[in-house]
Design a protein around this motif. Structure first.
Motif, short mmCIF file in Angstrom:
data_model
loop_
_atom_site.label_atom_id
_atom_site.label_comp_id
_atom_site.label_asym_id
_atom_site.label_seq_id
_atom_site.Cartn_x
_atom_site.Cartn_y
_atom_site.Cartn_z
N LEU A 296 0.81 -1.21 0.00
CA LEU A 296 0.00 0.00 0.00
C LEU A 296 0.85 1.26 0.00
CD1 LEU A 296 -2.71 1.54 0.42
CD2 LEU A 296 -2.32 1.26 2.88
N THR A 297 1.84 1.32 0.89
CA THR A 297 2.62 2.56 1.05
C THR A 297 3.43 2.88 -0.20
OG1 THR A 297 3.95 3.79 2.65
CG2 THR A 297 4.75 1.59 2.07
N SER A 298 3.77 1.86 -0.98
CA SER A 298 4.59 2.08 -2.17
C SER A 298 3.86 2.91 -3.23
CB SER A 298 5.01 0.74 -2.79
OG SER A 298 3.91 0.09 -3.39
N THR A 299 2.52 2.88 -3.20
CA THR A 299 1.75 3.67 -4.17
C THR A 299 1.08 4.89 -3.52
OG1 THR A 299 -0.15 2.20 -3.81
CG2 THR A 299 1.29 1.71 -5.68
N LYS A 300 0.65 4.74 -2.26
CA LYS A 300 -0.11 5.81 -1.64
C LYS A 300 0.76 7.00 -1.24
CE LYS A 300 -4.01 6.56 1.47
NZ LYS A 300 -4.94 5.97 2.45
#
Length: 316
Positions: A296-300
């Motif tokens: 998640l954090t890689s895109t958000k």
């Protein structure tokens, strides 16, 4: 391509970066915005470039190495954002520290979800919290479980184990919000006290009504600028709010990801045995939560941090 990602890519030349920074510094009413923008444009480009590279390499890498790459990708994007508002950053060497510490020695029965990070008075974390999001940090330390609990996309994983952490209350860019009435019992508040609690994080409340099922309200302007205790789901643009008082957290989601990624990067680097066992034996609930958070954090985060730059843009 998402317009935020396109805009970040657009800024990665001396001409576009300098013009953009000059606009930002003019808005800040600096005495010589053009000279300062020339002085900072190369650092600004490199921060964006390095941030993009860390994230790109992280997405290609095994999750085993991703926390380090994503954390430093995030740090570089944060520094680029800071240069648009703090043209003399870093003003002192104190700001070069991370601004957070993790527990040095892990207990025998250690679990990631119960681990805590402690906020420092100096360093990048309190500095960007103040200057990017105008927020002071309302806690000294916080557990990973309580931090993960306010990320909307993580809510489904908590539900799989019978815990409901957040509830959708409306959509970003809408004027209408609805809260389940049982929130009042969890927060130990009357309806008027609850309204007073959330008002500072919303446009002016035009009206509200309350029955035994729902608290409904309309705000005067669409909810654009979102910060905790409201959090936005990246896919649906739904606004989420913590169901329980213990999970209530009035900080921006970028700050939440920074704290979690910092701790994961420390585990990855220094807790060799525990980190290795996590990926080989997958012993407990920590594994799926960590894996999903990294995805998640890689895109958000590039979108949320790039959004800081996008929102300051002008027609160049």
């Amino acid at each position: 391509m998402n317009p935020i990602i396109s805009f970040v890519n657009y800024l990665q030349s001396q001409q576009t970066a300098q013009s953009y920074l000059c606009h930002c510094y003019t808005q800040l009413k600096l005495p010589d915005p053009e000279a300062k923008s020339y002085e900072n444009c190369n650092a600004f480009i490199y921060y964006l470039n390095h941030g993009n590279r860390f994230y790109q390499q992280g997405r290609k890498s095994d999750p085993f190495m991703q926390p380090i790459l994503y954390f430093y990708g995030m740090v570089h994007f944060i520094k680029a954002c800071l240069l648009t508002k703090r043209p003399n950053y870093p003003e002192s060497t104190n700001l070069l520290a991370h601004g957070v510490t993790a527990r040095k020695r892990k207990k025998k029965d250690y679990t990631f979800m119960n681990d805590e990070v402690k906020v420092q008075h100096n360093g990048l974390f309190p500095y960007f919290s103040e200057h990017l999001y105008e927020q002071t940090i309302p806690f000294e330390k916080r557990s990973m479980k309580h931090l993960l609990a306010v990320i909307p996309e993580m809510n489904q994983l908590f539900q799989f184990q019978g815990e409901h952490k957040m509830v959708p209350v409306g959509k970003q860019y809408s004027k209408l919000l609805e809260f389940p009435a049982h929130l009042l019992d969890s927060y130990h508040l009357t309806d008027t006290a609850f309204i007073r609690r959330i008002q500072p994080y919303l446009p002016n409340i035009k009206y509200y009504d309350y029955d035994d099922r729902m608290i409904r309200m309309e705000v005067t302007d669409p909810v654009k600028k979102v910060t905790g205790p409201f959090f936005v789901h990246s896919s649906t643009e739904q606004l989420f709010f913590p169901l329980k008082r213990e999970d209530y957290l009035s900080i921006h989601e970028v700050m939440v990801h920074y704290l979690i990624l910092y701790n994961l990067s420390m585990l990855c680097r220094y807790e060799t045995e525990w980190w290795g066992d996590l990926f080989v034996a997958k012993p407990d609930i920590d594994y799926p939560f960590i894996l999903y958070f990294l995805e998640l954090t890689s895109t958000k985060m590039p979108l949320l941090l790039g959004g800081n730059l996008y929102d300051q843009r002008k027609k160049l």
